[in-house]
Every structure is written in structure tokens, then in C-alpha cells.
Design an enzyme around this catalytic site. Structure first.
Site, PDB file in Angstrom:
ATOM      1  N   CYS A   2       0.890  -1.074   0.010  1.00 33.88           N
ATOM      2  CA  CYS A   2      -0.117  -0.021   0.022  1.00 33.88           C
ATOM      3  C   CYS A   2       0.749   1.132   0.037  1.00 33.88           C
ATOM      4  O   CYS A   2       2.074   1.222   0.081  1.00 33.88           O
ATOM      5  CB  CYS A   2      -0.966  -0.009   1.353  1.00 33.88           C
ATOM      6  SG  CYS A   2      -1.828  -1.549   1.296  1.00 33.88           S
ATOM      7  N   ARG A  30       1.427   1.958  -5.984  1.00 36.71           N
ATOM      8  CA  ARG A  30       1.359   0.810  -5.230  1.00 36.71           C
ATOM      9  C   ARG A  30       0.319   0.012  -4.686  1.00 36.71           C
ATOM     10  O   ARG A  30       0.151  -0.798  -4.185  1.00 36.71           O
ATOM     11  CB  ARG A  30       2.423   1.293  -3.899  1.00 36.71           C
ATOM     12  CG  ARG A  30       3.521   1.821  -4.212  1.00 36.71           C
ATOM     13  CD  ARG A  30       4.222   2.247  -2.881  1.00 36.71           C
ATOM     14  NE  ARG A  30       4.382   1.368  -1.809  1.00 36.71           N
ATOM     15  CZ  ARG A  30       5.501   0.727  -1.458  1.00 36.71           C
ATOM     16  NH1 ARG A  30       6.492   1.008  -2.175  1.00 36.71           N
ATOM     17  NH2 ARG A  30       5.481   0.035  -0.467  1.00 36.71           N
ATOM     18  N   TRP A  80      -3.902  -1.695  -1.423  1.00 37.49           N
ATOM     19  CA  TRP A  80      -3.942  -2.719  -2.240  1.00 37.49           C
ATOM     20  C   TRP A  80      -4.435  -3.841  -1.381  1.00 37.49           C
ATOM     21  O   TRP A  80      -3.770  -4.434  -0.382  1.00 37.49           O
ATOM     22  CB  TRP A  80      -2.423  -3.232  -2.762  1.00 37.49           C
ATOM     23  CG  TRP A  80      -2.499  -4.191  -3.887  1.00 37.49           C
ATOM     24  CD1 TRP A  80      -2.264  -5.536  -3.330  1.00 37.49           C
ATOM     25  CD2 TRP A  80      -2.757  -4.227  -4.993  1.00 37.49           C
ATOM     26  NE1 TRP A  80      -2.229  -6.334  -4.142  1.00 37.49           N
ATOM     27  CE2 TRP A  80      -2.560  -5.752  -5.345  1.00 37.49           C
ATOM     28  CE3 TRP A  80      -3.260  -3.430  -5.981  1.00 37.49           C
ATOM     29  CZ2 TRP A  80      -2.962  -6.243  -6.675  1.00 37.49           C
ATOM     30  CZ3 TRP A  80      -3.387  -3.800  -7.292  1.00 37.49           C
ATOM     31  CH2 TRP A  80      -3.464  -5.079  -7.548  1.00 37.49           C
ATOM     32  N   ASN A 107       0.354  -0.960   6.102  1.00 33.62           N
ATOM     33  CA  ASN A 107       0.807  -1.791   4.852  1.00 33.62           C
ATOM     34  C   ASN A 107       1.239  -3.184   5.324  1.00 33.62           C
ATOM     35  O   ASN A 107       2.159  -3.161   6.142  1.00 33.62           O
ATOM     36  CB  ASN A 107       1.889  -1.032   4.196  1.00 33.62           C
ATOM     37  CG  ASN A 107       2.351  -1.745   2.953  1.00 33.62           C
ATOM     38  OD1 ASN A 107       1.800  -2.545   2.402  1.00 33.62           O
ATOM     39  ND2 ASN A 107       3.462  -1.563   2.670  1.00 33.62           N
ATOM     40  N   GLY A 108       0.763  -4.190   4.900  1.00 37.29           N
ATOM     41  CA  GLY A 108       1.169  -5.596   5.182  1.00 37.29           C
ATOM     42  C   GLY A 108       0.250  -6.408   5.678  1.00 37.29           C
ATOM     43  O   GLY A 108      -1.138  -6.398   5.333  1.00 37.29           O
ATOM     44  N   GLU A 490       8.001 -20.262 -20.021  1.00 43.95           N
ATOM     45  CA  GLU A 490       7.684 -19.024 -19.464  1.00 43.95           C
ATOM     46  C   GLU A 490       8.968 -17.843 -19.846  1.00 43.95           C
ATOM     47  O   GLU A 490       8.962 -16.895 -20.285  1.00 43.95           O
ATOM     48  CB  GLU A 490       7.601 -18.812 -17.974  1.00 43.95           C
ATOM     49  CG  GLU A 490       7.669 -17.510 -17.316  1.00 43.95           C
ATOM     50  CD  GLU A 490       6.673 -16.509 -17.813  1.00 43.95           C
ATOM     51  OE1 GLU A 490       5.645 -16.818 -18.345  1.00 43.95           O
ATOM     52  OE2 GLU A 490       6.852 -15.270 -17.429  1.00 43.95           O
ATOM     53  N   LYS A 494       8.545 -14.703 -22.212  1.00 41.28           N
ATOM     54  CA  LYS A 494       9.350 -13.265 -21.681  1.00 41.28           C
ATOM     55  C   LYS A 494      10.171 -12.659 -22.569  1.00 41.28           C
ATOM     56  O   LYS A 494       9.991 -11.471 -22.982  1.00 41.28           O
ATOM     57  CB  LYS A 494      10.195 -13.527 -20.436  1.00 41.28           C
ATOM     58  CG  LYS A 494       9.391 -13.618 -18.884  1.00 41.28           C
ATOM     59  CD  LYS A 494       8.912 -12.493 -18.683  1.00 41.28           C
ATOM     60  CE  LYS A 494       7.407 -12.372 -18.394  1.00 41.28           C
ATOM     61  NZ  LYS A 494       6.227 -13.259 -18.561  1.00 41.28           N
ATOM     62  N   GLU A 497       7.781 -11.334 -25.655  1.00 44.01           N
ATOM     63  CA  GLU A 497       6.784 -10.316 -25.007  1.00 44.01           C
ATOM     64  C   GLU A 497       7.869  -8.780 -24.937  1.00 44.01           C
ATOM     65  O   GLU A 497       7.500  -7.692 -25.281  1.00 44.01           O
ATOM     66  CB  GLU A 497       6.465 -10.324 -23.775  1.00 44.01           C
ATOM     67  CG  GLU A 497       5.458 -11.244 -23.442  1.00 44.01           C
ATOM     68  CD  GLU A 497       4.800 -11.102 -22.160  1.00 44.01           C
ATOM     69  OE1 GLU A 497       3.826 -10.686 -21.816  1.00 44.01           O
ATOM     70  OE2 GLU A 497       5.340 -11.757 -21.103  1.00 44.01           O
ATOM     71  N   HIS A 513      12.351 -35.598 -31.041  1.00 47.81           N
ATOM     72  CA  HIS A 513      11.114 -35.845 -31.827  1.00 47.81           C
ATOM     73  C   HIS A 513      10.942 -34.724 -32.842  1.00 47.81           C
ATOM     74  O   HIS A 513       9.767 -34.708 -33.484  1.00 47.81           O
ATOM     75  CB  HIS A 513       9.746 -36.023 -30.798  1.00 47.81           C
ATOM     76  CG  HIS A 513      10.239 -37.216 -30.016  1.00 47.81           C
ATOM     77  ND1 HIS A 513       9.899 -38.556 -30.526  1.00 47.81           N
ATOM     78  CD2 HIS A 513      10.319 -37.240 -28.967  1.00 47.81           C
ATOM     79  CE1 HIS A 513      10.231 -39.335 -29.382  1.00 47.81           C
ATOM     80  NE2 HIS A 513      10.799 -38.690 -28.402  1.00 47.81           N
ATOM     81  N   LYS A 616      -2.060  -5.182 -19.965  1.00 47.43           N
ATOM     82  CA  LYS A 616      -1.809  -5.713 -18.807  1.00 47.43           C
ATOM     83  C   LYS A 616      -2.841  -6.575 -18.678  1.00 47.43           C
ATOM     84  O   LYS A 616      -2.677  -7.769 -17.855  1.00 47.43           O
ATOM     85  CB  LYS A 616      -1.856  -4.828 -17.729  1.00 47.43           C
ATOM     86  CG  LYS A 616      -1.277  -5.150 -16.305  1.00 47.43           C
ATOM     87  CD  LYS A 616      -0.021  -6.314 -16.362  1.00 47.43           C
ATOM     88  CE  LYS A 616       0.291  -6.754 -15.166  1.00 47.43           C
ATOM     89  NZ  LYS A 616       1.335  -7.851 -15.398  1.00 47.43           N
TER      90      LYS A 616
HETATM   91  C1  AGP Z   1       2.564 -12.604 -19.274  1.00 45.70           C
HETATM   92  O1  AGP Z   1       3.806 -11.675 -19.086  1.00 45.70           O
HETATM   93  C2  AGP Z   1       1.470 -11.635 -19.850  1.00 45.70           C
HETATM   94  N1  AGP Z   1       1.237 -10.430 -19.567  1.00 45.70           N
HETATM   95  C3  AGP Z   1       0.144 -12.512 -20.141  1.00 45.70           C
HETATM   96  O2  AGP Z   1       0.460 -13.640 -20.753  1.00 45.70           O
HETATM   97  C4  AGP Z   1      -0.585 -12.773 -18.837  1.00 45.70           C
HETATM   98  O3  AGP Z   1      -0.058 -13.913 -18.070  1.00 45.70           O
HETATM   99  C5  AGP Z   1      -1.816 -13.283 -19.200  1.00 45.70           C
HETATM  100  O4  AGP Z   1      -2.708 -12.447 -20.317  1.00 45.70           O
HETATM  101  C6  AGP Z   1      -2.739 -13.807 -18.088  1.00 45.70           C
HETATM  102  O5  AGP Z   1      -3.020 -12.561 -17.438  1.00 45.70           O
HETATM  103  P1  AGP Z   1      -3.992 -12.508 -15.916  1.00 45.70           P
HETATM  104  O6  AGP Z   1      -2.823 -13.339 -15.270  1.00 45.70           O
HETATM  105  O7  AGP Z   1      -4.175 -11.544 -15.327  1.00 45.70           O
HETATM  106  O8  AGP Z   1      -5.119 -13.507 -16.037  1.00 45.70           O
END
Ligand code: AGP
Length: 621
Positions: A2, A30, A80, A107-108, A490, A494, A497, A513, A616
Site C-alpha cells: 500500500c 503501489r 492494495w 501496509n502488510g 515462460e 518473456k 513479449e 522428436h 496488462k
Molecule cells: C505475461 O507476461 C502476460 N502479461 C500475459 O501472458 C498474462 O500472463 C496473461 O494475459 C494472463 O493475465 P492474468 O494473469 O491477468 O489473467
């Protein structure tokens, strides 16, 4: 995570209110599901508060229609949520005492607030919120009645609290005083001329002073316009660490890091630690009171389906290995947008676990709704209190990673894995059998992981260097086995992206394979190597995979545990991670890959926090 601001100084031209509101604006990233402010109103011998759910703008508008009195003493908070949804009632500050002359912000997470609340309810104390913070406020008011001194009252309370907390308090009987306390949560003092400040970080007061004092663990600070005093939780005199703030305001909002993503990668030890907080009782048994599904219902579960997207789905893939191992319940991981239209086989004994940082991903939301229509039990693993997916689920297990601002998910990923481990261990404990006893041992090991992540983060300079001289690379492959396989996926995501280059994760056993045809001279390949103590000789199998691709000219970038010398003859680079037991390794092995992607993207001059084409939260199907 927070935002916290405190001010004490001259009562002129509404300065106290202006300083606190400006500080909250800088800290809004935050935490932004509610905001509030409290001032000591000496004219009326009380504390006046105003608080609103939603963005800071809602509070600002409320202050126009309901102005607070001029004051010399004020505290403010952007929330938060961790306990209790984002409502006006749950917003901070919380008042304490029958006369409401005390206000507290926090906060916490106070782990033992249930027991403390029971104690106060037995004294017929009335509560108006669901929060752990209000319990602390009532305790502090009761202590102030005894001590008639806010610092001493704080000293009496903090020694009864368990968990992580930064507290700020004001009292109508102590104008010109703000008292703060911190344990496992940040608090800094801003030293002014005839005025002093408190903040969860320097962004709270950077517009007014660059003279700061970092408080240490288990310390209480009392600020007045003319000075400050620091004591320990034992009441002994202490000193914070004085320093000059060199950041500009924008950097201060990122904790001094150049980007939110770099800040969030470095927030990961705290994100894992906070997600673990409050999950066990005093005997060490797992307690998930926020789960709100009967033990009988959970005991009857004969199949688990994880639905998620992107990074969250890879957290689910890690969870599959762990939950199946501990509970012997079959776990299937289905991309939410595939599950929704795959005519899924679901029964009332199917537990559908959705994983989502935002809690608003439409693909995942639609999958959850569909699962419920088919009669499944649904649990949401989510990082955003009060978001849609938890509301549409039978129960929720919140991660406590704090707000994740960068589009590319990092700390939420580790928190999601941690929450899934907790869920799996809880189910194992509930159902008895082989791993019921191990649950506490695994939780104990998990408690040591944040420290290992923090240590690892200080040993990644070579990874940053590799990223810089690979800035022109056009393709990177990632290999892993077992829980290393979702880490490979993953790591590739990264890089896609953030650096906009081709990257692909494979199960290392899949190489022969087909994918091994991709290997040519100089092809960079990251290989996540399981620890030598991993069952089924997986370590040996992955080492031979490294040999196979090295023989074909690949540039092998090996992520291996400290002390694993078997990989050295076949590795162009060895990136060391601390040892953990096999199922917990993703919490560490992903970190170098996050840092690699961040620094390669930076070397290419790309926008790390807001990559092209991405949002996001994907709130469309
Ligand atoms: C991950 O780096 C991306 N931003 C994206 O794959 C994200 O994880 C996915 O859209 C799911 O989002 P969420 O966790 O908010 O559901």
C-alpha cells in the site's frame, strides 16, 4: 504494497493535506483500490477522516464536497487489499476507541489478527470493517487509554502483532505527533525544516526533502515538527540510517529502478514471502480460511483442471507436477480459451482452479463461468482483490504480490506458483496419506525461498552481460524437463513479449522428436537443469540433452544448481541458482530468464514496461 504518507509541520495554508495528497498521488501505483486520509482536528478535539473505494480521484472529489479541517498532523493511505474487499468501509485510515480519537493506516498482513479480534470482541469492541488493520487500531486505542502516550501505546501493540506491517497512527490528544512502526515492510522518514514526513518509500515526500532516514526492522519512529525519535520494539533508543535521496520523482515511484519491470523482478522475494504469510496456524498446520469451501467438498474432489492464459498458465503447469505429487489427484492444465470451447468433461467432483493476476482476463472468466454452469467447484488464484474472476468463483486464494504494473508478468508468476503450492499442500493435509506430514516440511522450506531469490538477484551480472551482447540475436530456444518445462515456456514468453524475437520453449525430451532439427552452429539455447537429487535420473537425461545440442553447434546457456559440476564440460555459460528441492525449483530457475529478457529488451532500446501490441489485462475474448 500500500501507499503510506505521514506529515507533521506548521498548520498553514492547508499544507499538511496538500503534502499527503501529493504523496499519495506519487504512491498510487503501489495500490489503488481505495484511498483515505486522517487529520488531527485540534479545534474539535478529534480526528477527522475521509476515505473512498476506488482511485485516488474519488477521495479528491470527496474532499471537495466534504473538506477536512486545517491541521498540522495528517496521515494518508492508498490501499492494495489483502484482507477485505475494496470498499469505503475497508479503506484506511481505521479509527480506534469509542471516542474515535485515534486513526491508523497499515501496509502488510497481520497474521494473528483473528485471535486479537476475538479478544477485543470479548470486550464488546465494535468493528465496522473486515480488515486486520481495524483490529490493530482498536488495540492501539485501548493501549493509548492506558499509556496516554502514542509512542508507548505503539510499543505495547507491536509486540503483540505477527506478520508484516508498517503502521502510522495519530491521536487527537497528541497533536503534532505521528508515530510509525515497521516489521518486514518498508518505512522511511523524510527530514524537513520545521516539518517531517513518513512514507512507504521516498516517493511519498521527494517533492519536499531529499534528507531521508531508513528505519530498521522492528523499529518505532515518532516525528514532530522539530524532530524525530527512534526506538526498538524493546523500547531501546535506536537510529535509522540517514541518506540523501538522489532519485528524481519518476525514479522514486519505481523504487529507484529504471522500470517497473526491474522493480517487480526485485520485489519477488517479498511477493513470495507475503503470499506465504498467514497460511499456517500456531501449530504449523495449513489454514486457508479465505477458501470458504467445505472440507467435505474438497475431500470429494477427484480431478483438478487448471484454467489460465499466458504466464498464469505456465504457473498452472508447474502446479500440476506439485499438486499431483502431493495429493495423487490428477491435474490437467487447460488454456482457458481452449477449455471454454472443448466440450470439457466436468463433474461436481471436478475442482476448476483459475489462475489470474488481474482477475479480469476474459478468456479465463468465461472458462470459470462455463465450468460453474457444468457443475464444477471453482477456486480462483488471483492477485487483485475484488476483481471479477474471484467474484464469479466459489472461493479464492489471493496471492499477495502487490500491484504488478509492468505488462510482462514476473512477481505475480512466482506468487501464483507459491499459492498453488499452498493449495496443493492444503489438499494433501486434508486428505491425509503420504504427503500430509510433509506439508509442514515443504512450507518450512518455502519460507526459506525468498532469501534464496534475494541472494540470486545479486549474482546475475553475467546474465545481464550475456543479454547485452546477444542484443542482435534472432532466435533463442529454451529447454526443460518436468517442472523445468513450464519454466522453459515462460522464459520463451518473456523474450517474445519484451524483445520481440522468436523464442520457443520445449520439453527437453521432445528434442529428438523434431525440434533438434532447429539446432545449428551458434544457436543460443537455455537449458534449465534439474538438481542432481531430482528423481528418475532427470538430471542425467538433461545433461545428455545438452551434449546432443552442443555436438550440433548450439551455444548452451545452462541454468544449474550451485555445486552441479556435471554440466560444466557441455556449457558455454553456467548460470548458478541456489539449491531447493525439485518441485520448488521454478521459483528460482525462472529469475535469470526474466533478467535476461529484461536486459536484452533494454539493450534493444525497447519499452520494457509497455511492450508493443500488449495490454496488462486482456479483457476481450
Ligand atoms: C505475461 O507476461 C502476460 N502479461 C500475459 O501472458 C498474462 O500472463 C496473461 O494475459 C494472463 O493475465 P492474468 O494473469 O491477468 O489473467
Amino acid at each position: 504494497m500500500c501507499g503510506i504518507v505521514g506529515y507533521v509541520g506548521p498548520n498553514v495554508d492547508g499544507r499538511a493535506l496538500d503534502v499527503v495528497m501529493e504523496g499519495l498521488a506519487r504512491l498510487e501505483y503501489r495500490g489503488y483500490d481505495s484511498a483515505g486520509i486522517a487529520v488531527v482536528d485540534t479545534a474539535r478535539d478529534t480526528v477527522a477522516t475521509e476515505k473512498r473505494a476506488g482511485k485516488l480521484e474519488n477521495l479528491r472529489s470527496a474532499l471537495v464536497t466534504h473538506p477536512l479541517p486545517d491541521t498540522s498532523t495528517a496521515i494518508g493511505h492508498t490501499r492494495w487489499a489483502t484482507h477485505g474487499g475494496p470498499t469505503d468501509a475497508n479503506a484506511h485510515p481505521h479509527r480506534g476507541g469509542v471516542d474515535g480519537k485515534l486513526a491508523l493506516i497499515h501496509n502488510g498482513i497481520i497474521e494473528n489478527f483473528h485471535a486479537l479480534k476475538r479478544e477485543l470482541l470479548a470486550e464488546r469492541v465494535a468493528f465496522s470493517s473486515e480488515t486486520d488493520t481495524e483490529v490493530a487500531a482498536q488495540l492501539l486505542a485501548r493501549e493509548f487509554e492506558r499509556t496516554q502516550d502514542l509512542t508507548m501505546a505503539m510499543l505495547g501493540v507491536v509486540n503483540r502483532l505477527e506478520g508484516a506491517f508498517t503502521l502510522l497512527a495519530v491521536h487527537a490528544d497528541a497533536p503534532g505527533v505521528v508515530v510509525g512502526a515497521r516489521r518486514n515492510s518498508p518505512l522511511v522518514v523524510g527530514l524537513g525544516d520545521g516539518e517531517n514526513f513518513l512514507g512507504s518509500d521516498v516517493a511519498a515526500f521527494i517533492g519536499h526533502t531529499r534528507h531521508a532516514l531508513e528505519l530498521g526492522q522492528d523499529q518505532i519512529v515518532t516525528i514532530t515538527p522539530d524532530g524525530h525519535e527512534v526506538i526498538t520494539f524493546d523500547g531501546e533508543p535506536a537510529h535509522g540510517t540517514a541518506y540523501e535521496v538522489t532519485w528524481d520523482a519518476a525514479a522514486a515511484e519505481k523504487g529507484g529502478y529504471p522500470t517497473f519491470m526491474e522493480k517487480e523482478i526485485n520485489d519477488q522475494p517479498q511477493a513470495v514471502a507475503d503470499t506465504l504469510l498467514g497460511r499456517t496456524d500456531e501449530t504449523g498446520r495449513l489454514v486457508l480460511d479465505e477458501l470458504r469451501i467445505s472440507e467435505d467438498q474438497l475431500d470429494a474432489v477427484d480431478r483438478i483442471v487448471v484454467v489460465a492464459c499466458g504466464t498464469a498458465a505456465y504457473a498452472g503447469m508447474v502446479a500440476k507436477y506439485a499438486i499431483e505429487h502431493w495429493t495423487r489427484i490428477p491435474v490437467e492444465v487447460s488454456l482457458a480459451h481452449e477449455f471454454r470451447y472443448s466440450d470439457p468433461i466436468v463433474s461436481p467432483r471436478t475442482l476448476v482452479v483459475s489462475i489470474s493476476q488481474s482477475g479480469e482476463t476474459m478468456d479465463t472468466l468465461m472458462a470459470v463461468k462455463h465450468a460453474r454452469q457444468l457443475g464444477a467447484l471453482t477456486i480462483s488464484v488471483c492477485n487483485t482483490h475484488g476483481s471479477t474472476i474471484p467474484r464469479e468463483s466459489d472461493a479464492v486464494l489471493y496471492t499477495h504480490a502487490g500491484p504488478e504494473i509492468a505488462v510482462a508478468s514476473t512477481k505475480a508468476f512466482l506468487a501464483q506458483i507459491t499459492a498453488c503450492y499452498i493449495l496443493g499442500l492444503y489438499l494433501a493435509q486434508l486428505r491425509g496419506g503420504t504427503y500430509a506430514d510433509d506439508a509442514q516440511a515443504v512450507m518450512k522450506e518455502l519460507e526459506g525461498v525468498p532469501g534464496k531469490i534475494a541472494d540470486l538477484l545479486t549474482h546475475l551480472d553475467r546474465v545481464k552481460e550475456i543479454a547485452r551482447f546477444m542484443a542482435d540475436t534472432r532466435s533463442v530456444l529454451f529447454l526443460g524437463r518436468n517442472v523445468g518445462y513450464p519454466v522453459a515456456m515462460e522464459g520463451a514468453l518473456k523474450l517474445k513479449e519484451l524483445a520481440y524475437i522468436h523464442a520457443e520453449g520445449f520439453a527437453a525430451g521432445e528434442l529428438k522428436h523434431g525440434p533438434i532439427a532447429l539446432i545449428e552452429a551458434g544457436q543460443p539455447v537455455f537449458i534449465i537443469v534439474p538438481g542432481p537429487d531430482t528423481p528418475h535420473e532427470l538430471h542425467k537425461k538433461v545433461v545428455s540433452n545438452i551434449q546432443e545440442i552442443r555436438a550440433r553447434g548450439a551455444r548452451t546457456l545452462v541454468i544449474a544448481q550451485e555445486g552441479d559440476e556435471d554440466v560444466v564440460p557441455f556449457a558455454d555459460e553456467v548460470i548458478r541458482v541456489p539449491h531447493t528441492s525439485p518441485l520448488l525449483q521454478p521459483l528460482l530457475t525462472i529469475v535469470p530468464l526474466q533478467v535476461f529478457a529484461l536486459h536484452l529488451s533494454t539493450a534493444k532500446g525497447l519499452d520494457v514496461d509497455q511492450p508493443r501490441n500488449l495490454a496488462k489485462s486482456v479483457t476481450v475474448e
